[in-house]
Write an enzyme that holds these catalytic residues in place. Structure first.
Site, short mmCIF file in Angstrom:
data_model
loop_
_atom_site.label_atom_id
_atom_site.label_comp_id
_atom_site.label_asym_id
_atom_site.label_seq_id
_atom_site.Cartn_x
_atom_site.Cartn_y
_atom_site.Cartn_z
CD GLU A 15 -2.87 -1.30 2.30
OE1 GLU A 15 -2.78 -0.46 3.22
OE2 GLU A 15 -3.70 -2.22 2.32
CG HIS A 51 -9.88 -5.96 0.35
ND1 HIS A 51 -10.10 -7.15 1.01
CD2 HIS A 51 -8.59 -5.62 0.59
CE1 HIS A 51 -8.99 -7.51 1.63
NE2 HIS A 51 -8.05 -6.61 1.39
CG ASN A 70 -0.60 -6.72 -1.80
OD1 ASN A 70 -1.15 -7.25 -2.76
ND2 ASN A 70 -1.15 -6.67 -0.60
CD GLU A 124 -4.44 -7.92 1.35
OE1 GLU A 124 -5.36 -7.30 1.93
OE2 GLU A 124 -3.24 -7.57 1.40
CG ASP A 147 -12.58 -9.34 1.41
OD1 ASP A 147 -12.61 -8.34 0.65
OD2 ASP A 147 -12.00 -9.32 2.50
#
Length: 645
Positions: free
Chosen positions: A322, A400, A365, A429, A431
């Protein structure tokens, strides 16, 4: 993982929830719940509760949530001091407990939290069960959450704390219980056997390697990512003092079960101890040559120790996490890493990681890489660093997302943008939240949201599988809905973003990945989504499926599906039944209900009144029960008896 406010960071061994979501079609029914703890303070004592420090706890009759007694906590001198109960002999490792506490302040307002302190040896750890929840002196507020003890401990206490104030508070009607575990479904396809274009993984904590969770993990996934255990605060909490107590059990489980490991993460602006950015003079670092040299030395020492500790056991590292902020003119996040060391912290991190782990793939990432501005800034940064010879092997897309955003086209544009760089891409990651805004909150996931989620998973995995040479792995940020960071971020509410529900049963989302033709039914291939009334005597022109999908001490959740088996479309509908166990509906979604004693009538909502011939409508509700919870034996639609499926 996206940045979380420090106080709102819920350790992933504990997840907040208000109801236990049940199995989808084809899964086993819930067994009855078991209560292991009740504190109602009606006997005039503190019932084993004590203060965490020097505060005073005492029985009180000044206010009570029910009955006449409660527990008053006074003399608090710190926000984390509060009522505490020893549960070492009560909670068993690997069991998911639902804990409920009613809280009220004596005066004023604050946020309350429900937490657990556990110790092994002299090392204390703190798990948040329920995050910040607004509480006042004017009303009782319920804190309800789920907690799974994942390790052997010598000390285990449940406690209530506040975010900032130290005023007196009350607690009442504390319960803890569990529903005996359902068996993991072994007769459904493994995700890893269906998706063969790339490995599919899951982020894990200690809770995912015990009991049924471990069985579910090894059945369906090729790889794991330790969610928090490899971050700086977990591995080097004090300078040059390294500990791997959180990560080592996860690594041992992965090795024993042949699971590959993604290392997450060596450098991040969050979950980094304050000492890292404190200068030799004890003051916060600034952009001086001395502070920069010290910061980069600490960075190098950290990576050399952590990456070397696991050697070839970790084949992929999220080296930095990030670093992009698209609101900045140059797109670079103004973290303490950047303000002190500029881009040299990135250059140093990748250089040292390559030296220590020459076998590993090294990733940068980030989240929201489907947003054009952020995507383009990340592309430009990677292109620049690659041109300098910085050893970046791949870009990680967190993904996400939610049921309404982003589109497949936006996600495809994200992948296509990085193809010219000739580097690997991974979904790191993933979801899919059932919410589309911070103002939404459901007591349990509505059926229509779960179906929308399933189609998002279907479409995204179909897209990823069209890029087998570019997308080299997909990792879900969690194993099942009982343990997800989205329960506390961006607000506290129960989310359901993964493929398996809180009982570890396959959801429509699972079928969206494995076999989209079965999203609506979860049944065997070729099974009819509509009932065959020819073999059901006594049918009218309707059929009803009633399932108790979650159960806990004193309460339950149910989903109801009504199908029009007649030849004529319905413009509206009203379904009626009788409860025989004294059940009461508390909250219903997908319809409008009335209840008079045991008699219940549910009518359609404004948006689901029409049911075509062969079509269906669904609704769900939360209810209470006392001595039992039998399923209604008969239903009628507009006065006509329905088939009960």
């Amino acid at each position: 993982m996206r940045a979380l406010p420090r106080l709102a960071l819920a350790l992933l061994t504990a997840t907040a929830t208000v109801a236990v979501v049940g199995a989808t079609a084809g899964a086993a029914a819930d067994p009855p719940p078991v209560t292991v703890l009740t504190s109602d303070f009606e006997d005039g004592t503190s019932q084993g509760w004590a203060g965490r420090s020097a505060e005073t706890v005492a029985h009180s009759t000044a206010v009570a949530h029910s009955g006449t007694g409660s527990l008053l906590v006074s003399g608090r001198t710190a926000s984390w001091q509060g009522p505490s109960l020893d549960v070492l002999g009560t909670f068993e490792k690997g069991t998911a407990y639902t804990i409920s506490v009613w809280v009220r302040l004596a005066s004023g307002s604050d946020d309350a939290r429900l937490s657990v302190e556990r110790r092994t040896g002299e090392v204390a750890s703190y798990d948040q069960v329920v995050g910040n929840t607004a509480v006042t002196g004017g009303a009782w507020v319920n804190l309800t959450g789920r907690y799974t003890l994942a390790t052997d401990v010598e000390f285990l206490r449940l406690y209530v704390e506040t975010a900032s104030t130290t005023g007196d508070l009350y607690i009442d009607d504390v319960t803890a219980g569990y529903v005996p575990a359902l068996p993991v479904q072994t007769d459904i396809p493994s995700v890893k056997d269906v998706v063969t274009e790339f490995p599919v993984g899951a982020a894990i904590t200690g809770a995912e390697i015990v009991t049924g969770h471990g069985e579910l993990l090894t059945k369906h996934f090729d790889s794991v990512t330790p969610g928090n255990a490899l971050k700086w605060d977990a591995t080097e909490p004090a300078e040059n003092t390294f500990t791997y107590a959180q990560a080592d059990p996860l690594m041992a489980f992965a090795k024993a079960n042949g699971l590959a490991v993604r290392g997450h993460t060596l450098v991040w602006h969050n979950q980094t101890p304050a000492w890292v950015f404190t200068g030799a003079d004890g003051e916060p670092m600034t952009a001086t040559a001395e502070d920069k040299a010290l910061l980069l030395a600490r960075l190098e020492n950290h990576i050399r120790n952590v990456a070397a500790h696991y050697g070839t056991d970790i084949g992929v590292w999220d080296v930095v996490n990030e670093v992009i902020d698209e609101s900045q003119p140059d797109g670079l996040r103004r973290s303490q890493w950047y303000t002190v060391a500029g881009l040299d912290y990135l250059r140093t991190a990748f250089r040292v990681a390559r030296e220590v782990a020459p076998h590993a793939k090294l990733y940068i990432n980030d989240y929201n890489t489907n947003v054009p501005a952020k995507r383009d800034f990340l592309f430009a940064l990677v292109q620049r660093l690659k041109a300098e010879g910085v050893p970046i092997d791949g870009v990680g897309h967190q993904v996400h997302i939610n049921i309404g955003w982003p589109t497949v086209a936006e996600t495809q544009a994200m992948i296509d943008r990085f193809v010219p760089l000739g580097i690997d891409q991974q979904v790191t990651e993933m979801d899919v939240s059932i919410y589309t805004g911070d103002g939404e909150s459901f007591p349990a996931p509505p059926t229509d949201r779960l179906l929308k989620q399933a189609y998002v998973y279907r479409d995204m995995f179909a897209l990823f599988r069209r890029y087998p040479g570019e997308i080299t792995s997909v990792t879900l940020w969690g194993l099942a809905d009982d343990n997800t960071w989205l329960d506390t971020f961006p607000v506290t509410r129960k989310d359901a973003p993964l493929l398996f529900d809180t009982r570890l049963q396959a959801k429509p989302a699972y079928w969206g990945v494995v076999d989209p033709s079965r999203i609506e039914t979860g049944t065997s291939p070729g099974a009819s989504a509509s009932p065959d009334t020819s073999t059901n005597p006594g049918t009218g022109s309707c059929a009803v499926t009633y399932r108790v999908t979650g159960s806990w001490p004193g309460g339950f959740q149910a989903d109801v599906k009504v199908t029009n088996t007649g030849a004529t479309a319905l413009a509206s509908w009203r379904l009626a039944w009788q409860f025989t166990g004294g059940q009461q509906i508390g909250q219903l979604w997908g319809g409008l209900h009335t209840q008079s004693g045991p008699a219940v009538t549910v009518g359609n909502a404004a948006w689901n009144g029409g049911i075509a011939a062969g079509g269906s409508a669904s609704f769900g509700f939360l209810g209470s029960w006392t001595g039992g919870n039998p399923v209604p034996a008969a239903f009628s639609l507009g006065g006509t008896a329905c088939t009960v499926l």
